[in-house]
Design an enzyme around this catalytic site. Structure first.
Site, PDB file in Angstrom:
ATOM      1  CG  MET A  12      -4.312   8.438  -0.583  1.00 53.98           C
ATOM      2  SD  MET A  12      -5.829   9.038  -1.358  1.00 53.98           S
ATOM      3  CE  MET A  12      -7.063   8.327  -0.292  1.00 53.98           C
ATOM      4  CG  LEU A  65       2.475   6.638   7.283  1.00 53.76           C
ATOM      5  CD1 LEU A  65       2.707   6.184   8.703  1.00 53.76           C
ATOM      6  CD2 LEU A  65       3.591   7.557   6.802  1.00 53.76           C
ATOM      7  CB  THR A  95      -4.479  -0.182   2.495  1.00 54.20           C
ATOM      8  OG1 THR A  95      -5.393   0.830   2.059  1.00 54.20           O
ATOM      9  CG2 THR A  95      -5.096  -1.553   2.294  1.00 54.20           C
ATOM     10  CE  LYS A 168      -8.483   0.157   0.937  1.00 50.81           C
ATOM     11  NZ  LYS A 168      -9.035   0.725  -0.296  1.00 50.81           N
ATOM     12  CG  ASN A 172      -8.129  -2.813  -1.607  1.00 48.93           C
ATOM     13  OD1 ASN A 172      -8.712  -1.838  -2.069  1.00 48.93           O
ATOM     14  ND2 ASN A 172      -7.158  -2.706  -0.742  1.00 48.93           N
TER      15      ASN A 172
HETATM   16  N1  LIG Z   1      -3.602   6.833  -3.498  1.00 48.25           N
HETATM   17  C1  LIG Z   1      -4.808   6.283  -3.424  1.00 48.25           C
HETATM   18  O1  LIG Z   1      -5.657   6.469  -4.313  1.00 48.25           O
HETATM   19  C2  LIG Z   1      -5.203   5.439  -2.237  1.00 48.25           C
HETATM   20  C3  LIG Z   1      -6.552   5.100  -2.080  1.00 48.25           C
HETATM   21  C4  LIG Z   1      -6.944   4.325  -0.990  1.00 48.25           C
HETATM   22  C5  LIG Z   1      -5.999   3.899  -0.067  1.00 48.25           C
HETATM   23  N2  LIG Z   1      -4.694   4.214  -0.250  1.00 48.25           N
HETATM   24  C6  LIG Z   1      -3.721   3.753   0.770  1.00 48.25           C
HETATM   25  O2  LIG Z   1      -3.261   4.896   1.469  1.00 48.25           O
HETATM   26  C7  LIG Z   1      -1.902   4.716   1.867  1.00 48.25           C
HETATM   27  C8  LIG Z   1      -1.061   5.876   1.332  1.00 48.25           C
HETATM   28  O3  LIG Z   1      -1.145   5.852  -0.084  1.00 48.25           O
HETATM   29  P1  LIG Z   1      -0.553   7.060  -0.969  1.00 48.25           P
HETATM   30  O4  LIG Z   1      -1.116   6.880  -2.330  1.00 48.25           O
HETATM   31  O5  LIG Z   1      -0.694   8.351  -0.268  1.00 48.25           O
HETATM   32  O6  LIG Z   1       0.994   6.635  -1.006  1.00 48.25           O
HETATM   33  P2  LIG Z   1       2.283   7.523  -1.315  1.00 48.25           P
HETATM   34  O7  LIG Z   1       1.945   8.734  -2.099  1.00 48.25           O
HETATM   35  O8  LIG Z   1       3.293   6.593  -1.859  1.00 48.25           O
HETATM   36  O9  LIG Z   1       2.751   8.007   0.146  1.00 48.25           O
HETATM   37  C9  LIG Z   1       3.285   7.083   1.056  1.00 48.25           C
HETATM   38  C10 LIG Z   1       3.635   7.806   2.340  1.00 48.25           C
HETATM   39  O10 LIG Z   1       4.230   6.862   3.256  1.00 48.25           O
HETATM   40  C11 LIG Z   1       5.488   7.392   3.689  1.00 48.25           C
HETATM   41  N3  LIG Z   1       6.396   6.306   4.039  1.00 48.25           N
HETATM   42  C12 LIG Z   1       6.645   5.172   3.358  1.00 48.25           C
HETATM   43  N4  LIG Z   1       7.529   4.398   4.009  1.00 48.25           N
HETATM   44  C13 LIG Z   1       7.862   5.065   5.143  1.00 48.25           C
HETATM   45  C14 LIG Z   1       8.725   4.788   6.240  1.00 48.25           C
HETATM   46  N5  LIG Z   1       9.417   3.654   6.309  1.00 48.25           N
HETATM   47  N6  LIG Z   1       8.812   5.697   7.223  1.00 48.25           N
HETATM   48  C15 LIG Z   1       8.111   6.852   7.168  1.00 48.25           C
HETATM   49  N7  LIG Z   1       7.266   7.175   6.167  1.00 48.25           N
HETATM   50  C16 LIG Z   1       7.141   6.292   5.163  1.00 48.25           C
HETATM   51  C17 LIG Z   1       5.972   8.232   2.532  1.00 48.25           C
HETATM   52  O11 LIG Z   1       6.964   9.097   2.973  1.00 48.25           O
HETATM   53  P3  LIG Z   1       8.040   9.700   1.914  1.00 48.25           P
HETATM   54  O12 LIG Z   1       7.315  10.758   1.146  1.00 48.25           O
HETATM   55  O13 LIG Z   1       9.109  10.244   2.791  1.00 48.25           O
HETATM   56  O14 LIG Z   1       8.496   8.555   1.047  1.00 48.25           O
HETATM   57  C18 LIG Z   1       4.659   8.933   2.163  1.00 48.25           C
HETATM   58  O15 LIG Z   1       4.350   9.941   3.081  1.00 48.25           O
HETATM   59  C19 LIG Z   1      -1.486   3.341   1.338  1.00 48.25           C
HETATM   60  O16 LIG Z   1      -1.643   2.383   2.349  1.00 48.25           O
HETATM   61  C20 LIG Z   1      -2.474   3.093   0.200  1.00 48.25           C
HETATM   62  O17 LIG Z   1      -2.658   1.717  -0.045  1.00 48.25           O
HETATM   63  C21 LIG Z   1      -4.263   4.982  -1.293  1.00 48.25           C
END
Ligand SMILES: NC(=O)c1ccc[n+]([C@@H]2O[C@H](COP(=O)([O-])OP(=O)(O)OC[C@H]3O[C@@H](n4cnc5c(N)ncnc54)[C@H](OP(=O)(O)O)[C@@H]3O)[C@@H](O)[C@H]2O)c1
Length: 270
Positions: A12, A65, A95, A168, A172
Site C-alpha cells: 500500500m 505499516l 490498520t 475501520k 473489516n
Molecule cells: N494491502 C491492502 O489491500 C490493504 C488495504 C487496506 C488496509 N491495509 C493496511 O495497510 C497496512 C499496510 O499493508 P500492506 O498491504 O502495504 O502491507 P505490506 O505490503 O506487508 O507492507 C508492510 C510494511 O510495513 C513495514 N514494517 C513491518 N514491520 C515493521 C517494523 N517493525 N519496522 C519497520 N517497518 C515495518 C514493512 O517493511 P519491510 O518491507 O521492511 O518489511 C512494509 O513497509 C496494514 O496495516 C494493512 O492492514 C492494507
C-alpha cells in the site's frame, strides 16, 4: 505541491508514494528494507536513509505499516516522531487498534497534528484514486491533510482521532466475515452438486455480491496474514463474536499467509 514523506513502502505504501509522485508532490520515502523502495524511486520519490531523515522537511507524513508494533518501531524506535517539523501533519493510515492510536497521539511532540486515516480498498484502488479514506482528527488537522487525502479517494470524516480507527474495525468485520460466509456458501453448493457457474451468477445478485466481487478481483493485494491481524484487532475490542472467530480460524489455517485474501475461495482468477 506538498512535501510528503511516506514511511513504509510495502504494497500500500509503495502504491501511495507512486500516486502522490504522479500527482506532482515532492515525495520522500523510507522503508525498513531499502530494496522495497525501488518502485517508489522509479516513480520519482527520493529515498531517505532513515525514517527521521525522511520526515525532517515534510509538511505531511504518512505511515503505512503492518500494525501498531511497526508504527511504534518507526515513530518512536527509529526517531521519526521527534524529527517531525512543528506544524507537520502525521497521517497514520495503517490498520491498528484504537488504544494504539490514542497512545500515539499522546506521545507526539507539541505542534504536530495527527490524523488517523485507515483506508478501505487495496493497491488497485490506490492507483485509481478510489480508496475510501476514513479520517479522524481536529478540524485543523483534517483541513491540512484533506487536500492530499482527496487525491487518494473519497475522504469520510469520522470525528476525533480514534473514531476512524474504530470505524475501520467495524467495516473489516463486515467484509471479512462476508468472505467467510462466501467460503461456506460455495462449499455448501459444491456439496449439493450445484453447477459452479450458475451458483456464482445467482450469488452475484444476492447478499454476498460484495464479497464475491472482492474474491473475483485479480488486482487487489491484501495478505491473508494482515486480515488475520485485523480480525485479532476486532476480537481484542469485542470478544465472543463467534462468526469473527470462525472466519479468523479459516484465514489463519490457509497455507499461504502472504497470498491475497481472495484465496479464501478459489475462483481460479489468481
Ligand atoms: N494491502 C491492502 O489491500 C490493504 C488495504 C487496506 C488496509 N491495509 C493496511 O495497510 C497496512 C499496510 O499493508 P500492506 O498491504 O502495504 O502491507 P505490506 O505490503 O506487508 O507492507 C508492510 C510494511 O510495513 C513495514 N514494517 C513491518 N514491520 C515493521 C517494523 N517493525 N519496522 C519497520 N517497518 C515495518 C514493512 O517493511 P519491510 O518491507 O521492511 O518489511 C512494509 O513497509 C496494514 O496495516 C494493512 O492492514 C492494507
Amino acid at each position: 505541491m506538498t512535501d510528503i514523506a511516506v514511511l513504509g513502502t510495502g504494497r500500500m505504501g509503495g502504491a501511495l508514494a507512486g500516486r502522490l509522485c504522479a500527482n506532482g508532490h515532492r515525495v520522500t520515502v523510507w522503508n525498513r528494507h531499502r530494496q522495497r523502495t525501488a518502485e517508489a524511486a522509479r516513480a520519482g520519490a527520493g529515498v531517505a536513509a532513515s525514517a527521521a531523515e525522511a520526515v525532517a522537511a515534510a509538511d505531511l507524513v504518512i505511515t503505512m505499516l503492518t500494525d501498531g508494533g511497526a508504527v511504534e518501531a518507526v515513530l518512536f524506535g527509529q526517531g521519526a516522531a521527534t524529527a517531525l517539523r512543528p506544524g507537520a501533519v502525521l497521517v497514520q493510515m495503517s490498520t491498528i487498534g484504537p488504544a494504539e492510536t490514542a497512545a500515539f497521539l499522546g506521545r507526539l511532540p507539541a505542534g504536530v497534528h495527527f490524523v488517523d486515516a485507515p483506508v478501505g480498498g487495496s493497491v488497485d484502488a490506490v492507483a485509481a484514486g478510489s480508496l475510501t479514506v476514513l479520517a479522524g482528527g481536529t478540524t485543523e488537522a483534517l483541513q491540512r491533510a484533506e487536500p492530499v487525502l482527496r487525491e487518494l479517494g473519497t475522504v469520510r470524516r469520522c470525528g476525533d482521532v480514534g473514531e476512524a480507527t474504530r470505524v475501520k474495525l467495524v467495516l473489516n468485520t463486515a467484509w471479512l466475515t462476508a468472505l467467510g460466509a462466501l467460503h461456506d456458501t460455495l462449499g455448501t453448493a459444491a456439496a449439493l452438486g450445484l453447477d459452479r457457474q450458475v451458483t456464482l451468477e445467482l450469488l452475484a445478485a444476492g447478499p454476498l455480491a460484495g464479497a464475491l466481487r472482492r474474491a473475483n478481483s485479480a488486482t487487489a493485494d491484501f495478505a491473508v496474514a494482515l486480515a488475520v491481524k485485523d480480525l485479532d484487532l476486532t476480537y481484542g475490542e469485542t470478544p465472543d463474536r463467534p462468526v469473527v472467530a470462525a472466519t479468523r480460524r479459516l484465514l489463519h489455517d490457509l497455507p499461504d499467509q502472504d497470498a491475497d485474501l481472495a484465496t479464501i475461495v478459489d475462483l481460479g482468477n489468481r
